[in-house]
Motif scaffolding. Structure first.
Motif, PDB file in Angstrom:
ATOM      1  N   VAL A  33       0.869  -1.180   0.000  1.00  0.00           N
ATOM      2  CA  VAL A  33       0.000   0.000   0.000  1.00  0.00           C
ATOM      3  C   VAL A  33       0.905   1.229   0.000  1.00  0.00           C
ATOM      4  N   LEU A  34       0.761   2.078  -1.010  1.00  0.00           N
ATOM      5  CA  LEU A  34       1.557   3.305  -1.074  1.00  0.00           C
ATOM      6  C   LEU A  34       0.675   4.493  -0.714  1.00  0.00           C
ATOM      7  N   GLU A  35       1.066   5.230   0.307  1.00  0.00           N
ATOM      8  CA  GLU A  35       0.254   6.339   0.828  1.00  0.00           C
ATOM      9  C   GLU A  35       1.040   7.647   0.726  1.00  0.00           C
ATOM     10  N   GLY A  41      -5.470   6.648   7.031  1.00  0.00           N
ATOM     11  CA  GLY A  41      -6.825   7.070   7.423  1.00  0.00           C
ATOM     12  C   GLY A  41      -7.481   8.045   6.465  1.00  0.00           C
ATOM     13  N   GLY A  42      -6.694   8.737   5.636  1.00  0.00           N
ATOM     14  CA  GLY A  42      -7.272   9.647   4.643  1.00  0.00           C
ATOM     15  C   GLY A  42      -8.182  10.685   5.256  1.00  0.00           C
ATOM     16  N   ARG A  43      -9.458  10.648   4.857  1.00  0.00           N
ATOM     17  CA  ARG A  43     -10.434  11.624   5.353  1.00  0.00           C
ATOM     18  C   ARG A  43     -10.916  11.306   6.763  1.00  0.00           C
ATOM     19  N   PRO A 234       3.596   9.307  -2.316  1.00  0.00           N
ATOM     20  CA  PRO A 234       2.575   9.611  -3.322  1.00  0.00           C
ATOM     21  C   PRO A 234       2.928   8.938  -4.651  1.00  0.00           C
ATOM     22  N   VAL A 235       1.919   8.362  -5.274  1.00  0.00           N
ATOM     23  CA  VAL A 235       2.150   7.776  -6.603  1.00  0.00           C
ATOM     24  C   VAL A 235       1.680   8.788  -7.631  1.00  0.00           C
ATOM     25  N   LEU A 236       2.612   9.282  -8.420  1.00  0.00           N
ATOM     26  CA  LEU A 236       2.262  10.285  -9.429  1.00  0.00           C
ATOM     27  C   LEU A 236       2.432   9.730 -10.832  1.00  0.00           C
ATOM     28  N   VAL A 263      -7.862   6.415  -4.115  1.00  0.00           N
ATOM     29  CA  VAL A 263      -7.800   7.841  -3.768  1.00  0.00           C
ATOM     30  C   VAL A 263      -9.149   8.447  -4.158  1.00  0.00           C
ATOM     31  N   PRO A 264      -9.503   9.617  -3.629  1.00  0.00           N
ATOM     32  CA  PRO A 264     -10.794  10.203  -4.025  1.00  0.00           C
ATOM     33  C   PRO A 264     -10.818  10.493  -5.541  1.00  0.00           C
ATOM     34  N   PRO A 265     -11.982  10.305  -6.199  1.00  0.00           N
ATOM     35  CA  PRO A 265     -12.044  10.442  -7.661  1.00  0.00           C
ATOM     36  C   PRO A 265     -11.541  11.776  -8.213  1.00  0.00           C
ATOM     37  N   ASN A 266     -11.666  12.863  -7.435  1.00  0.00           N
ATOM     38  CA  ASN A 266     -11.173  14.155  -7.936  1.00  0.00           C
ATOM     39  C   ASN A 266      -9.661  14.161  -8.073  1.00  0.00           C
ATOM     40  N   LEU A 267      -8.980  13.157  -7.501  1.00  0.00           N
ATOM     41  CA  LEU A 267      -7.513  13.106  -7.578  1.00  0.00           C
ATOM     42  C   LEU A 267      -7.011  12.086  -8.589  1.00  0.00           C
ATOM     43  N   TYR A 268      -7.915  11.419  -9.308  1.00  0.00           N
ATOM     44  CA  TYR A 268      -7.442  10.417 -10.285  1.00  0.00           C
ATOM     45  C   TYR A 268      -6.483  11.041 -11.296  1.00  0.00           C
ATOM     46  N   GLN A 430     -20.230   7.931   0.124  1.00  0.00           N
ATOM     47  CA  GLN A 430     -19.630   9.097   0.807  1.00  0.00           C
ATOM     48  C   GLN A 430     -19.391   8.865   2.297  1.00  0.00           C
ATOM     49  N   HIS A 431     -19.423   7.620   2.733  1.00  0.00           N
ATOM     50  CA  HIS A 431     -19.184   7.326   4.148  1.00  0.00           C
ATOM     51  C   HIS A 431     -18.107   6.232   4.277  1.00  0.00           C
ATOM     52  N   VAL A 432     -17.578   6.120   5.483  1.00  0.00           N
ATOM     53  CA  VAL A 432     -16.546   5.109   5.727  1.00  0.00           C
ATOM     54  C   VAL A 432     -17.105   3.715   5.424  1.00  0.00           C
ATOM     55  N   GLY A 434     -19.158   2.901   3.095  1.00  0.00           N
ATOM     56  CA  GLY A 434     -19.049   2.710   1.641  1.00  0.00           C
ATOM     57  C   GLY A 434     -17.612   2.414   1.238  1.00  0.00           C
ATOM     58  N   ALA A 435     -16.660   3.081   1.918  1.00  0.00           N
ATOM     59  CA  ALA A 435     -15.240   2.832   1.629  1.00  0.00           C
ATOM     60  C   ALA A 435     -14.892   1.377   1.919  1.00  0.00           C
ATOM     61  N   VAL A 436     -15.388   0.867   3.043  1.00  0.00           N
ATOM     62  CA  VAL A 436     -15.107  -0.527   3.440  1.00  0.00           C
ATOM     63  C   VAL A 436     -15.773  -1.491   2.452  1.00  0.00           C
TER      64      VAL A 436
HETATM   65  P1  FAD Z   1      -9.843   8.638   1.711  1.00  0.00           P
HETATM   66  O1  FAD Z   1     -10.224   8.547   3.129  1.00  0.00           O
HETATM   67  O2  FAD Z   1      -9.834   9.984   1.087  1.00  0.00           O
HETATM   68  O3  FAD Z   1      -8.412   7.958   1.538  1.00  0.00           O
HETATM   69  C1  FAD Z   1      -7.678   8.110   0.347  1.00  0.00           C
HETATM   70  C2  FAD Z   1      -6.183   8.045   0.664  1.00  0.00           C
HETATM   71  O4  FAD Z   1      -5.448   8.173  -0.563  1.00  0.00           O
HETATM   72  C3  FAD Z   1      -5.705   9.187   1.551  1.00  0.00           C
HETATM   73  O5  FAD Z   1      -4.994   8.641   2.640  1.00  0.00           O
HETATM   74  C4  FAD Z   1      -4.800  10.021   0.651  1.00  0.00           C
HETATM   75  O6  FAD Z   1      -3.740  10.630   1.345  1.00  0.00           O
HETATM   76  C5  FAD Z   1      -4.295   8.974  -0.322  1.00  0.00           C
HETATM   77  N1  FAD Z   1      -3.833   9.500  -1.611  1.00  0.00           N
HETATM   78  C6  FAD Z   1      -4.405  10.450  -2.391  1.00  0.00           C
HETATM   79  N2  FAD Z   1      -3.705  10.594  -3.538  1.00  0.00           N
HETATM   80  C7  FAD Z   1      -2.662   9.719  -3.474  1.00  0.00           C
HETATM   81  C8  FAD Z   1      -1.595   9.390  -4.359  1.00  0.00           C
HETATM   82  N3  FAD Z   1      -1.450   9.965  -5.565  1.00  0.00           N
HETATM   83  N4  FAD Z   1      -0.688   8.445  -3.972  1.00  0.00           N
HETATM   84  C9  FAD Z   1      -0.822   7.824  -2.775  1.00  0.00           C
HETATM   85  N5  FAD Z   1      -1.818   8.096  -1.896  1.00  0.00           N
HETATM   86  C10 FAD Z   1      -2.729   9.032  -2.254  1.00  0.00           C
HETATM   87  N6  FAD Z   1     -17.907   9.437   6.841  1.00  0.00           N
HETATM   88  C11 FAD Z   1     -18.627   8.786   7.777  1.00  0.00           C
HETATM   89  O7  FAD Z   1     -18.882   7.575   7.620  1.00  0.00           O
HETATM   90  N7  FAD Z   1     -19.056   9.410   8.899  1.00  0.00           N
HETATM   91  C12 FAD Z   1     -18.794  10.731   9.141  1.00  0.00           C
HETATM   92  O8  FAD Z   1     -19.153  11.276  10.198  1.00  0.00           O
HETATM   93  C13 FAD Z   1     -18.067  11.455   8.165  1.00  0.00           C
HETATM   94  N8  FAD Z   1     -17.731  12.761   8.360  1.00  0.00           N
HETATM   95  C14 FAD Z   1     -16.797  13.356   7.554  1.00  0.00           C
HETATM   96  C15 FAD Z   1     -16.287  14.614   7.897  1.00  0.00           C
HETATM   97  C16 FAD Z   1     -15.286  15.202   7.128  1.00  0.00           C
HETATM   98  C17 FAD Z   1     -14.763  16.569   7.503  1.00  0.00           C
HETATM   99  C18 FAD Z   1     -14.791  14.511   5.982  1.00  0.00           C
HETATM  100  C19 FAD Z   1     -13.707  15.124   5.129  1.00  0.00           C
HETATM  101  C20 FAD Z   1     -15.293  13.264   5.638  1.00  0.00           C
HETATM  102  C21 FAD Z   1     -16.299  12.670   6.416  1.00  0.00           C
HETATM  103  N9  FAD Z   1     -16.788  11.399   6.124  1.00  0.00           N
HETATM  104  C22 FAD Z   1     -17.599  10.752   7.012  1.00  0.00           C
HETATM  105  C23 FAD Z   1     -16.423  10.713   4.868  1.00  0.00           C
HETATM  106  C24 FAD Z   1     -15.350   9.651   5.078  1.00  0.00           C
HETATM  107  O9  FAD Z   1     -14.287  10.173   5.829  1.00  0.00           O
HETATM  108  C25 FAD Z   1     -14.878   9.178   3.698  1.00  0.00           C
HETATM  109  O10 FAD Z   1     -16.003   8.683   3.005  1.00  0.00           O
HETATM  110  C26 FAD Z   1     -13.821   8.067   3.794  1.00  0.00           C
HETATM  111  O11 FAD Z   1     -12.692   8.462   4.535  1.00  0.00           O
HETATM  112  C27 FAD Z   1     -13.375   7.707   2.380  1.00  0.00           C
HETATM  113  O12 FAD Z   1     -12.435   6.663   2.420  1.00  0.00           O
HETATM  114  P2  FAD Z   1     -11.533   6.347   1.152  1.00  0.00           P
HETATM  115  O13 FAD Z   1     -10.551   5.332   1.557  1.00  0.00           O
HETATM  116  O14 FAD Z   1     -12.440   6.095  -0.006  1.00  0.00           O
HETATM  117  O15 FAD Z   1     -10.800   7.746   0.801  1.00  0.00           O
END
Ligand code: FAD
Length: 452
Positions: A33-35, A41-43, A234-236, A263-268, A430-432, A434-436
């Motif tokens: 996993v490259l972060e 933990g990301g968001r 970061p993977v660029l 990564v979030p879709p806006n960063l693809y 848009q929630h954790v 969904g991520a899982v």
């Molecule tokens: P992310 O969590 O965004 O993880 C993506 C990872 O990719 C990040 O660690 C990032 O650093 C990494 N990354 C990005 N680009 C690169 C790259 N080029 N190379 C390597 N690594 C890269 N969800 C809930 O369920 N309950 C809540 O109460 C809730 N509240 C929220 C409040 C806030 C302020 C925010 C911002 C979000 C909230 N969310 C909540 C949403 C939830 O946090 C996200 O849906 C979840 O974290 C998404 O997980 P993910 O793994 O898809 O993406």
């Protein structure tokens, strides 16, 4: 520079990428996993601030989020209930403050009836929408052409009712103004939570929190992955062909049969693909954009509002702080409030000098809870919009017409390249949760593709 050979390389150590890696590992695959950041933990992200635990990103879990619940059970992680006892406060557009109990906003009988009518219509349509394929609804094209703002006004001429119902999805969830996304996008949001009524019920959607914080879930998964998680990488650049990929981090290069871009879709499009992705993906990725919300924390010596019989829950659809909740962490004696300032109001706050911004926001909180709210000992604004590896909050959604036109593309792999994000999920969108779910689903698709 180290070069590693793995079955699958995962880009991004948020909950989605880590869950995918964990599942692949359990299926006997080797992973790396490259972060980009210096943390996982990301968001989801937490910090101790002057003795108070502050969850800067995602934190709440609702009863339907069984993807996340099953993961935390597996990890031995507990939850605790959000403080909900006492009355709520509603601030009307003319600044009238009303203390109320129960689920209905104190807005007058006719407006309550209109709001109930709008909620019933949202529930009726939501029940027909498959969160995994909202574009298949028979009226999908039509519903994706009209903004949620306008669509509500075709159903009711009660402006307060439209604003209040609009707020649940606009300021409250997608964190974009209701004129910028479609009625179909709003229905995806509600179907991802089972019903619109679930989404508007804060006791449901903001039900519980994680002991050890939501970021703690990612930390626990990363611990199980041990040395296979590489921070500050970061993977660029991604080289790919039908036979495999090479992901280039800062000091790690990984050759693998498959890649998961988590990564979030806006960063693809931060990643340079060699050869370029197909036209359809290039265009699709430009229609998924982040919302913007400020999550503001204020910590006090005590949760003073509780002594006054208040839950700390406050709503003001046209107030600066549109939503406010008691956010005191499990076992702490200090009192913590969390407020949300969405989209256009967030823009306005970021225009102000820092000291003035703090003053305006605390005064906004004091309008709900009185002058004691001005005496915060910790004041912290989450600013994910300035974070290079997120660039907004909470998550991404499509522009008008984008969900119907591009949505069917979003979960297709391109040869060895797979995408996984909470923002591509149906349930738990848009929630954790969904991520899982997406992490598990993507891992299962890869295992099926490799093992047959
Ligand atoms: P992310 O969590 O965004 O993880 C993506 C990872 O990719 C990040 O660690 C990032 O650093 C990494 N990354 C990005 N680009 C690169 C790259 N080029 N190379 C390597 N690594 C890269 N969800 C809930 O369920 N309950 C809540 O109460 C809730 N509240 C929220 C409040 C806030 C302020 C925010 C911002 C979000 C909230 N969310 C909540 C949403 C939830 O946090 C996200 O849906 C979840 O974290 C998404 O997980 P993910 O793994 O898809 O993406």
């Amino acid at each position: 520079m180290r070069t590693l050979d793995r079955d699958v390389v995962i880009i991004g150590a948020g909950p989605s990428g880590l869950t995918a890696a964990y599942e692949l590992r359990k299926a006997g695959k080797t992973v790396a996993v490259l972060e980009a950041r210096d943390r996982v933990g990301g968001r989801t992200w937490s910090e101790d601030m002057d003795g108070a635990t502050i969850e800067i990103g995602g934190q709440w879990i609702s009863p339907d989020q069984t993807g996340l619940y099953s993961l935390i059970e597996e990890l031995g992680i507990e939850t605790f209930e959000r403080y909900k006892q006492g009355s709520s406060i509603y601030m009307s557009e003319d600044g009238t403050r009303t203390v109320y109990d129960g689920a209905d906003f104190p807005v007058g009988e006719a407006t309550v009836a209109e709001m109930n009518k709008l909620v019933a219509e949202m529930d009726r349509l939501t029940a027909q929408v498959d969160p995994d394929a909202p574009w298949n609804h028979p009226r999908a094209a039509e519903l994706d052409m009209v903004s949620f703002h306008h669509w509500l006004r075709t159903l009711s001429d009660d402006e307060v009712a439209c604003n209040n119902v609009g707020l649940f999805i606009a300021g409250g969830m997608l964190t974009k103004p209701a004129h910028t996304f479609s009625a179909l996008q709003a229905l995806l949001m509600s179907s991802s939570a089972g019903s619109f009524s679930n989404l508007v019920d804060e006791d449901f959607i903001l039900d519980r929190r994680i002991v050890g914080t939501m970021q703690g879930v990612s930390i626990a998964v990363a611990k199980r992955l041990g040395d296979d998680v590489f921070l500050n990488n970061p993977v660029l650049k991604l080289d790919w062909s039908d036979s495999g990929v090479t992901a280039h981090g800062t000091d790690i290069t990984v050759n693998a049969a498959k890649v998961i871009i988590a990564v979030p879709p806006n960063l693809y499009s931060r990643i340079s693909y060699n050869p370029p992705l197909p036209r359809r993906q290039h265009v699709t990725h430009q229609h998924q954009s982040m919302g913007l919300v400020i999550k503001v924390h204020a910590v006090y010596e005590t949760p003073f509002w509780r002594e006054e019989g208040l839950s700390g829950t406050c709503f003001g659809p046209s107030a600066i702080v549109q939503e406010l909740y008691d956010n005191t962490y499990h076992g702490e004696t200090t009192g913590t409030l969390v407020g949300f300032i969405s989209d256009l109001q967030a823009d306005a706050m970021f225009e102000l000098p820092e000291a003035e911004r703090k003053d305006v926001i605390l005064k906004g909180i004091a309008e709900y809870l009185g002058p004691k709210a001005l005496e915060a000992k910790v004041f912290y604004l989450s600013d994910f919009g300035s974070e290079e590896w997120t660039r907004g909050a909470y998550a991404t959604s499509y522009d008008l017409g984008g969900l119907f036109r591009f949505g069917p593309e979003q979960n297709k792999n391109v040869g060895p390249i797979y995408f996984s994000s909470s923002d591509l999920a149906g349930e738990g969108y848009q929630h954790v949760d969904g991520a899982v779910r997406m992490g598990r689903r993507t891992a299962a698709r890869i295992v099926a593709a490799v093992d047959g």
